[in-house]
Design a protein around this motif. Structure first.
Motif, mmCIF file in Angstrom:
data_model
loop_
_atom_site.group_PDB
_atom_site.id
_atom_site.type_symbol
_atom_site.label_atom_id
_atom_site.label_comp_id
_atom_site.label_asym_id
_atom_site.label_seq_id
_atom_site.Cartn_x
_atom_site.Cartn_y
_atom_site.Cartn_z
ATOM 1 N N CYS A 50 -23.569 -3.290 0.835
ATOM 2 C CA CYS A 50 -23.333 -1.843 0.786
ATOM 3 C C CYS A 50 -23.580 -1.204 2.148
ATOM 4 C CB CYS A 50 -24.228 -1.195 -0.264
ATOM 5 S SG CYS A 50 -23.701 -1.502 -1.961
ATOM 6 N N VAL A 51 -24.683 -1.588 2.773
ATOM 7 C CA VAL A 51 -25.017 -1.055 4.095
ATOM 8 C C VAL A 51 -23.994 -1.529 5.119
ATOM 9 C CG1 VAL A 51 -26.729 -1.066 5.948
ATOM 10 C CG2 VAL A 51 -27.471 -0.906 3.561
ATOM 11 N N TYR A 52 -23.640 -2.807 5.056
ATOM 12 C CA TYR A 52 -22.675 -3.379 5.999
ATOM 13 C C TYR A 52 -21.321 -2.684 5.899
ATOM 14 C CZ TYR A 52 -19.357 -6.644 8.028
ATOM 15 O OH TYR A 52 -18.343 -7.194 8.770
ATOM 16 N N ARG A 53 -20.807 -2.504 4.687
ATOM 17 C CA ARG A 53 -19.505 -1.850 4.495
ATOM 18 C C ARG A 53 -19.521 -0.434 5.049
ATOM 19 N NH1 ARG A 53 -19.512 -4.420 -0.751
ATOM 20 N NH2 ARG A 53 -20.475 -2.536 -1.598
ATOM 21 N N ASN A 54 -20.580 0.290 4.741
ATOM 22 C CA ASN A 54 -20.638 1.687 5.143
ATOM 23 C C ASN A 54 -20.660 1.853 6.654
ATOM 24 O OD1 ASN A 54 -22.417 4.428 5.575
ATOM 25 N ND2 ASN A 54 -21.143 4.526 3.743
ATOM 26 N N LYS A 55 -21.291 0.920 7.358
ATOM 27 C CA LYS A 55 -21.449 1.039 8.803
ATOM 28 C C LYS A 55 -20.318 0.387 9.600
ATOM 29 C CE LYS A 55 -26.487 1.426 9.071
ATOM 30 N NZ LYS A 55 -27.726 0.837 9.637
ATOM 31 N N ASN A 56 -19.721 -0.656 9.042
ATOM 32 C CA ASN A 56 -18.829 -1.484 9.848
ATOM 33 C C ASN A 56 -17.359 -1.491 9.446
ATOM 34 O OD1 ASN A 56 -20.811 -3.078 11.696
ATOM 35 N ND2 ASN A 56 -21.715 -3.225 9.650
ATOM 36 N N ILE A 57 -17.045 -1.041 8.227
ATOM 37 C CA ILE A 57 -15.690 -1.142 7.711
ATOM 38 C C ILE A 57 -15.138 0.235 7.364
ATOM 39 C CG2 ILE A 57 -14.196 -2.159 5.959
ATOM 40 C CD1 ILE A 57 -15.510 -4.312 7.560
ATOM 41 N N GLY A 58 -13.916 0.494 7.800
ATOM 42 C CA GLY A 58 -13.189 1.689 7.387
ATOM 43 C C GLY A 58 -11.948 1.269 6.611
ATOM 44 N N TYR A 59 -11.711 1.897 5.463
ATOM 45 C CA TYR A 59 -10.605 1.517 4.590
ATOM 46 C C TYR A 59 -9.533 2.592 4.556
ATOM 47 C CZ TYR A 59 -14.054 -1.749 2.654
ATOM 48 O OH TYR A 59 -15.002 -2.726 2.499
ATOM 49 N N VAL A 60 -8.278 2.142 4.578
ATOM 50 C CA VAL A 60 -7.132 3.033 4.385
ATOM 51 C C VAL A 60 -6.260 2.389 3.317
ATOM 52 C CG1 VAL A 60 -5.171 4.191 5.451
ATOM 53 C CG2 VAL A 60 -7.213 3.716 6.821
ATOM 54 N N PHE A 61 -6.054 3.110 2.203
ATOM 55 C CA PHE A 61 -5.340 2.548 1.072
ATOM 56 C C PHE A 61 -3.971 3.202 0.881
ATOM 57 C CE2 PHE A 61 -9.884 2.158 0.041
ATOM 58 C CZ PHE A 61 -9.975 0.796 -0.196
ATOM 59 N N GLN A 62 -3.073 2.485 0.220
ATOM 60 C CA GLN A 62 -1.748 3.014 -0.075
ATOM 61 C C GLN A 62 -1.832 4.291 -0.911
ATOM 62 O OE1 GLN A 62 0.900 0.168 -1.883
ATOM 63 N NE2 GLN A 62 2.328 1.714 -2.598
ATOM 64 N N SER A 63 -2.742 4.317 -1.863
ATOM 65 C CA SER A 63 -2.831 5.442 -2.800
ATOM 66 C C SER A 63 -3.876 6.483 -2.387
ATOM 67 C CB SER A 63 -3.135 4.919 -4.212
ATOM 68 O OG SER A 63 -2.080 4.086 -4.669
ATOM 69 N N PHE A 64 -4.342 6.406 -1.154
ATOM 70 C CA PHE A 64 -5.223 7.397 -0.520
ATOM 71 C C PHE A 64 -6.648 7.383 -1.094
ATOM 72 C CE2 PHE A 64 -0.980 9.664 -1.035
ATOM 73 C CZ PHE A 64 -0.423 9.106 0.096
ATOM 74 N N TYR A 65 -6.796 7.457 -2.415
ATOM 75 C CA TYR A 65 -8.100 7.494 -3.076
ATOM 76 C C TYR A 65 -8.986 8.607 -2.543
ATOM 77 C CZ TYR A 65 -6.762 3.050 -5.117
ATOM 78 O OH TYR A 65 -6.102 2.052 -5.805
ATOM 79 N N LEU A 66 -8.424 9.790 -2.468
ATOM 80 C CA LEU A 66 -9.180 10.978 -2.093
ATOM 81 C C LEU A 66 -9.691 11.674 -3.349
ATOM 82 C CD1 LEU A 66 -6.726 12.388 0.593
ATOM 83 C CD2 LEU A 66 -8.764 11.005 0.997
ATOM 84 N N GLU A 67 -10.761 12.456 -3.203
ATOM 85 C CA GLU A 67 -11.277 13.262 -4.300
ATOM 86 C C GLU A 67 -10.479 14.571 -4.352
ATOM 87 O OE1 GLU A 67 -13.367 12.566 -6.570
ATOM 88 O OE2 GLU A 67 -14.122 10.651 -5.819
ATOM 89 N N PRO A 68 -9.624 14.752 -5.365
ATOM 90 C CA PRO A 68 -8.712 15.910 -5.367
ATOM 91 C C PRO A 68 -9.410 17.261 -5.448
ATOM 92 C CG PRO A 68 -8.625 14.745 -7.473
ATOM 93 C CD PRO A 68 -9.417 13.885 -6.542
#
Length: 222
Positions: A78-96
């Motif tokens: 969880c810590v590793y993902r939050n600090k080191n990885i940025g995700y961009v998805f086809q369906s955006f996955y934003l909070e509307p």
């Protein structure tokens, strides 16, 4: 550097199991733009999820900067993902129901960052991605291209080393798709590693490194 070594991924058990990846190995250099090509079911999204530590392999290792991420605990991941990885998805996955700004700073909110720092990072990214006039708009009111730029800003807000993009132009028209690709190229030129999966053959030309998957295996690499 990212080193993927002899990765196998199976879903399910026994006779009903599905082999999604079959002994896949490759490396990604720092600052490289890797494009992983393949049709639906080829395993390309699965390998992206494994590199991003959303999922774990059935066997094999993934080593990032000399650290074997496949051996991390859930808390460490969880810590590793939050600090080191940025995700961009086809369906955006934003909070509307959230504003553009609140969507962008969501990883910082999860990390417990101070409001002052969140506001400064949001301002910087809003300006960089041409979204300043949309700062307080609900993401549900945005166009597809604007939503993807918000998603990219969110991926960048923690200044991660690695950007993972899963069919980032799949829900966009050609004009907005080309704009998103240009943004990803600029991100890579700034020194970040970008790994994009796609079925679009036109994206071959933008890559430093190309991998083609079929039925869970690498059939071409350049």
């Amino acid at each position: 550097m990212i080193s993927v070594k002899n990765i196998t991924k199976k879903f399910g058990r026994g006779n009903s199991s599905l082999l999604a990846l079959d002994d896949v190995s490759f490396s990604v250099q720092d600052g490289e733009f890797l494009v992983i090509l393949g049709q639906s079911g080829s395993g390309k999204s699965t390998i992206l999820n494994l590199i991003g530590c959303i999922d774990s392999p059935t066997s094999g290792t993934i080593i990032v900067d000399d650290v074997d991420v496949t051996k991390m605990s859930d808390k460490q991941l969880c810590v590793y993902r939050n600090k080191n990885i940025g995700y961009v998805f086809q369906s955006f996955y934003l909070e509307p129901a959230y504003s553009v700004t609140d969507n962008i700073v969501l990883p910082l909110t999860i990390a417990g960052e101070k409001r002052q720092i969140k506001d400064a990072k949001a301002k910087e990214l809003l300006e960089k991605l041409g979204l300043t006039d949309k700062a307080h708009a609900k993401t549900s009111t945005l166009s597809g291209g604007q939503k993807q730029r918000v998603a990219i800003a969110r991926a960048l807000v923690n200044d991660p080393k690695i950007i993972l993009a899963d069919e980032p132009t799949g829900n966009l028209d050609s004009v907005n798709g080309a704009e998103v690709i240009k943004i990803l190229q600029d991100i890579c030129k700034s020194g970040k590693t970008v790994i994009m999966v796609t079925h679009n053959e036109e994206h071959i030309d933008i890559a430093d490194h190309i991998i083609r998957l079929k039925d869970g295996k690498i059939i071409f690499e350049k």
